[in-house]
Design an enzyme around this catalytic site. Structure first.
Site, short mmCIF file in Angstrom:
data_model
loop_
_atom_site.label_atom_id
_atom_site.label_comp_id
_atom_site.label_asym_id
_atom_site.label_seq_id
_atom_site.Cartn_x
_atom_site.Cartn_y
_atom_site.Cartn_z
CE LYS A 29 -5.29 6.57 -3.21
NZ LYS A 29 -3.90 6.31 -2.82
CG ASP A 79 -7.67 6.90 0.06
OD1 ASP A 79 -7.20 7.95 0.55
OD2 ASP A 79 -7.01 5.85 -0.07
O1 C5P Z 1 -9.26 5.43 6.19
P1 C5P Z 1 -8.90 4.07 5.79
O2 C5P Z 1 -9.79 3.02 6.42
O3 C5P Z 1 -8.77 3.85 4.32
O4 C5P Z 1 -7.45 3.81 6.39
C1 C5P Z 1 -6.86 2.53 6.44
C2 C5P Z 1 -5.68 2.56 7.39
O5 C5P Z 1 -4.64 3.38 6.85
C3 C5P Z 1 -5.99 3.13 8.75
O6 C5P Z 1 -6.48 2.16 9.63
C4 C5P Z 1 -4.61 3.65 9.17
O7 C5P Z 1 -3.81 2.57 9.66
C5 C5P Z 1 -4.00 4.10 7.88
N1 C5P Z 1 -4.17 5.54 7.63
C6 C5P Z 1 -3.48 6.45 8.41
N2 C5P Z 1 -3.64 7.78 8.18
C7 C5P Z 1 -4.42 8.23 7.17
C8 C5P Z 1 -5.12 7.33 6.36
C9 C5P Z 1 -4.98 5.99 6.61
O8 C5P Z 1 -2.75 6.07 9.32
N3 C5P Z 1 -4.52 9.55 6.96
#
Ligand code: C5P
Length: 317
Positions: free
Chosen positions: A24, A157
């Site tokens: 993406k 994601d």
């Molecule tokens: O959700 P995911 O594990 O992919 O997110 C990885 C990191 O990206 C999270 O630990 C956070 O630090 C950051 N993040 C965030 N806000 C979001 C998505 C991700 O702060 N909406």
């Protein structure tokens, strides 16, 4: 709102199953203030582009995860063992199956084309493909809504990787609503040799934007540009709130974006939290011309179009 994501995959297979997920980019990434749970409120427009990771899942007595990759993918950065998000997806499905699966047994082979730690959700694509493939291999009959909920537990994601196309992402990105898109759009993709840590980029965003609004604004103009099939209008509407933070951490990214625009791209933008940069072009030929110019100074330059499908079955035995 959800839509069926897996209706075209048979409920249960006996042999090998190959499932494909796409990369993406974010056509719009509006980032709000950090929430109490540590995530940031998002208003984003996800767009699936034609770079793919494929998972081949076969029955096995024990859990085994193997990996091969295209030459431009740095496999050293892919977590092995139980840290890999595919292993996490398998563990989550097993836990939810509550005794209907005898241990977590399967051989999963990942073939990676999506850059690692590049802001293109390659790990999320693998997780989405694993949910679909293992659900079928183990005959769990998980509903699409439940798969989307599990995907949201695995990462912000991952639900979009299941759905694909072009979609608005809200919440922390895990609430996905398809939006009309009159593409195809053509993109030149320039990955970096060194990945960027998503948490680091968000933390730097917090330092640079302590006054970020609680809820980011709805991307009205970008969504109108997608429906109008107007590349110049779409280029003007592309927006990424993390670009300033990523370019501050990696100043050379600003040079990459400037080089792509000087090579004739309609517009260049950081993909997600970076460091991959993507360039909107007006046609496939235009994208190949821009890519050829950029290839003189950048070791890896790819061309991809979007939108493409979310996680889907390629073949099964
Ligand atoms: O959700 P995911 O594990 O992919 O997110 C990885 C990191 O990206 C999270 O630990 C956070 O630090 C950051 N993040 C965030 N806000 C979001 C998505 C991700 O702060 N909406």
């Amino acid at each position: 709102m959800t839509r069926p994501v897996t209706r075209h995959v048979p409920d249960h297979v006996e042999g090998a199953i190959t499932v494909r997920s796409a990369a993406k980019i974010n056509l719009h990434l509006g980032v709000g203030a950090r929430r109490a749970d540590g995530y940031h409120a998002l208003a984003t427009v996800f767009h699936a582009v034609g770079l793919y990771d494929d998972l081949v899942v076969t029955p096995a007595e024990q859990w085994k995860l193997t990996l091969t990759a295209a030459g431009h993918v740095d496999t050293d950065q892919v977590p092995g063992g139980d840290d890999n998000i595919v292993a996490c997806a398998a563990a989550l499905l097993t836990k939810r199956a509550a005794g209907r699966v005898r241990g977590r047994s399967a051989h999963v082979h990942i073939t990676k084309e999506i850059p690692v730690a590049g802001g293109m959700a390659g790990g999320s694509a693998d997780a989405a493909a694993a949910l679909v493939a293992l659900d079928r291999l183990w005959g769990l009959h998980t509903s699409d809504d439940d798969l989307l909920a599990l995907a949201g537990e695995l990462g912000s994601d991952v639900p979009f990787a299941l759905v694909g196309g072009t979609a608005l992402g809200t919440g922390r990105g895990e609430v996905v609503d398809p939006v009309p898109d009159e593409g195809p759009w053509w993109w030149v993709v320039v990955p970096s040799e060194d990945g960027l840590s998503t948490p680091d980029v968000y933390a730097h965003f917090d330092r640079l934007r302590p006054d970020a609004a609680a809820e980011p604004a709805y991307p009205t103009e970008l969504i109108a540009a997608l429906a109008a099939r107007d590349a110049v209008r779409l280029g003007a509407a592309l927006h990424n709130d993390l670009q300033e933070a990523a370019c501050d951490l990696r100043p050379e990214l600003g040079d990459v974006i400037a080089a792509g625009e000087a090579a004739g791209a309609v517009r260049g933008i950081l993909s997600g939290s970076g460091p991959t940069c993507v360039f909107l072009c007006t046609s496939g030929d235009h994208a190949r011309d821009v890519a050829a110019t950029l290839a003189a100074d950048h070791p890896v330059v790819l061309v991809a179009n979007g939108p493409v499908a979310g996680t889907h079955l390629l073949e099964y035995a």
